[in-house]
Enzyme design. Structure first.
Site, mmCIF file in Angstrom:
data_model
loop_
_atom_site.group_PDB
_atom_site.id
_atom_site.type_symbol
_atom_site.label_atom_id
_atom_site.label_comp_id
_atom_site.label_asym_id
_atom_site.label_seq_id
_atom_site.Cartn_x
_atom_site.Cartn_y
_atom_site.Cartn_z
ATOM 1 N N TYR A 174 0.790 -1.452 -0.081
ATOM 2 C CA TYR A 174 0.056 -0.164 0.107
ATOM 3 C C TYR A 174 0.981 1.429 -0.166
ATOM 4 C CZ TYR A 174 -4.070 -3.009 1.222
ATOM 5 O OH TYR A 174 -5.092 -3.874 1.253
ATOM 6 N N SER A 228 -13.840 -3.932 -0.617
ATOM 7 C CA SER A 228 -14.559 -3.241 -1.630
ATOM 8 C C SER A 228 -15.950 -3.271 -1.522
ATOM 9 C CB SER A 228 -14.166 -3.719 -2.871
ATOM 10 O OG SER A 228 -14.273 -2.730 -3.890
ATOM 11 N N CYS A 229 -16.421 -3.126 -0.182
ATOM 12 C CA CYS A 229 -17.869 -3.485 -0.022
ATOM 13 C C CYS A 229 -18.771 -2.614 -0.645
ATOM 14 C CB CYS A 229 -18.217 -3.525 1.603
ATOM 15 S SG CYS A 229 -17.393 -4.818 2.494
ATOM 16 N N GLY A 237 -17.822 -1.294 -3.757
ATOM 17 C CA GLY A 237 -17.572 -1.537 -5.133
ATOM 18 C C GLY A 237 -16.428 -0.149 -5.386
ATOM 19 N N GLY A 269 -10.816 7.853 5.829
ATOM 20 C CA GLY A 269 -10.053 8.422 6.580
ATOM 21 C C GLY A 269 -10.748 9.369 7.196
#
Lengths: 298, 298, 298
Positions: free
Chosen positions: A54, A211-212, A214, A264
């Site tokens: 990341y 990615s719930c 999308g 965030g």
């Protein structure tokens, strides 16, 4: 917050997990990050998700500064990180091609680098980030064995593995893989039907769900207009926002998926955590599925 | 040459296997074929792959003439042959439709015919050539049992079987299937990701790999121009030819695939065997995969 | 008529099964239906297939009237019914969205409703009608356990389940699932190759086969003209009609599929039952497969 036991008496996760894959885009100071972690903890979010890769191999370092500045946080959280993906970037001068590496030496070196970057002594769960067609399962098992023996990693899991890949790796290990981090959402609903979630439910292994929402596409892409429309109608019923409804869709699955929250913005996180209170009616769940797929179930 | 143990203490194959599916096109005399086999043996190629159906049911007979002319060869080689495919041709006057046959009687009759054609007493490994939707696994098991009991076949395997088909047949057998002969290549890379190679690695069963060069398409077809270009660039790095690079790609797989070499040109065989000395760097392997698929790994 | 043993010493089905999914379209009186059942019994058709949802939740009631009018029939037949699908219709005023329900309470309530509608004390086999993405296998197991303990259902099975879904549910049950009712036909031949029939053959579980005639499409749809043509040619060889040939195609499969016959015309049923006497030659079977798929087997 609900907690999910991954290893009896040894390891549990908060049902909602803070994902840090975009941490380096947040433009926060170490002190702001410490505060963000603490505000998450107040809501019960103890599990944090990272990866070496990341932020082009810089995310763990940023998070590590917060743990160094506020050492009391370490024992309040679970640290999940990943290894195995490499791609050309400033931090990988010898890499000229995106590829995977699951060799014994590489896994160990990557985990040791993660420990340093994160300023911690032990990784709670290390995941193989992507299934590697060159994965020699014995080599991975050897790396896992050494890392566990040396106290550098407590538990292991995988990410984006199919069932045969999971079974292959598990067959070589002395201890159970504790999770499989998968893309799970109404938006990409094919993943609900490929057998992987059935397998995990059978094994009583709770997946982490990435990615719930999308990847954000659902908020704007034309192809998801029907899903947005239905989700908004159902949202009115539950007095819930679009992201809450989409999270409730994932939470309703019997595999006990643990959603990753990637924002965030602490107020957005607070709102998304409230999705835990929504118990979607079956008819609403299937209406969302129909809107996402464009057809009724058969 | 490296050897792969298929049955502990009982059966091993040379890592590179000579395929004879086009033998009848080679236009060689028996004496030339004897010489070809001997030249292969000098390189360590001991395993030979046949099928009743090759050369429209004539290939085994051609090979058998060489074994008859040079009987000392038999004990230096492993003979793999196959049965189960039937199609209309001069040698099958009663066949009017391409079909499969995996009945007890047919398998036994085909194996006995192979013994006669090949001029040998025992087939080292008999493979079911294609998964047959009409396969009664108990009937196949009965055929295998009788052939083994009578000393006509030492071991059994399959070809082109999916995982459920493999597991079905294995569930009925007293002894393990020793291999699954599969299409494995950079050219048709979907086969790398369908779970079959994961399953075989888990079972520690080494597949035989057919069409590693994509049936020759890779040398000319427009769709493989990007793969050719990348393979040639990488070939310069290893001082290797296109076919060597494509074989090295298959050899790098952790399932320990054993490539079939189909050429009748001993110099080409000699060059291809040298692929065993190429240890493809992971980045090169993934560059080939990307060129073959047109996209990076995710 | 051949019978298939599903549970040793406890449960067997007639090889051909009378399906009642269109019963409410037949426009028959109770007395006519009694006669139809009796005529089927004379041919050996003892197994009857129902579902709560057929006829928009009215089919079981129509059949139950026949059992009430002719109570001697009950002990001569096996009653299979299903639950789990809900859709908006007059009999489901609270349903506004097609969906599935496999919760403990719903399964029990549905089975109890079926008992009442069918005028029987025990369902021989209760099937979960469709795989439900929200299926909590423990909840289904709890429902099955209670229904069996109370004598309301003797055995359980599934319908349209994939292998992972079947294995998931089976893993939670005390007794074996006795069948999986699947779409099996020459018309939709992809289902022959997805691993499900291999798995069932391995487990020695005979599937019930629905839509063996492709829902009637085969008789008229342009896309099936090549199949019709070949089936008619082959039909001349066996002196058999198109529907008989298509049933013989399904009967030839080694998984011992039990075809559902959906017609209410006793003469058509009589003709279709005669398909049991046709032993399709392998070449004819593969010719039908080729006509259905448009390509030879590889």
């Amino acid at each position: 917050m609900q907690r999910t036991e991954l290893v009896k008496g040894e390891l549990s996760f908060s049902r909602m997990i803070q994902g840090y894959w975009r941490l380096t885009d947040w433009q926060v100071t170490t002190q702001q990050l410490v505060q963000f972690i603490e505000q998450g903890l107040e809501m019960g979010i103890t599990t944090t998700d990272h990866a070496d890769v990341y932020g082009a191999f810089t995310e763990e370092g940023v998070f590590g500064k917060a743990l160094k500045a506020a050492p009391h946080l370490r024992e309040q959280i679970e640290v999940v990180t990943k290894c195995g993906i490499l791609f050309p970037c400033d931090n990988q001068p010898r890499v000229h091609e995106k590829h995977y590496n699951t060799s014994t030496d590489y896994i160990i070196a990557s985990a040791e680098r993660s420990l340093k970057e994160l300023c911690i002594d032990t990784i709670d769960v290390l995941l193989i980030h992507r299934p590697d067609p060159l994965m020699d399962a014995d080599a991975v098992a050897e790396a896992f064995h050494r890392l566990q023996k040396d106290g550098k990693v407590r538990h292991f899991g995988v990410s984006n593995f199919t069932v045969p890949q999971f079974e292959l790796l598990q067959s070589r290990l002395e201890t159970p893989l504790v999770t499989n981090q998968l893309e799970i959402s109404a938006v990409h609903s094919d993943y609900l039907f490929d057998g992987n979630l059935d397998f995990l439910q059978q094994q009583r292994i709770a997946p982490m769900a990435w990615s719930c929402l999308g990847g954000g596409d659902v908020f704007s892409a034309d192809e998801f207009a029907p899903l947005r429309k239905v989700a908004e109608r159902i949202g009115e019923h539950y007095n819930a926002s679009l992201d809450q409804i989409l999270l409730a869709f994932v939470l309703a699955l019997p595999c006990q998926a643990m959603p990753l929250l990637g924002s965030g913005n602490i107020e957005r996180i607070r709102r998304q955590v409230q999705a835990l209170d929504i118990k979607l009616d079956r008819q609403h769940w299937f209406a969302l599925l129909e809107a996402a797929r464009g057809v009724e179930v058969p």
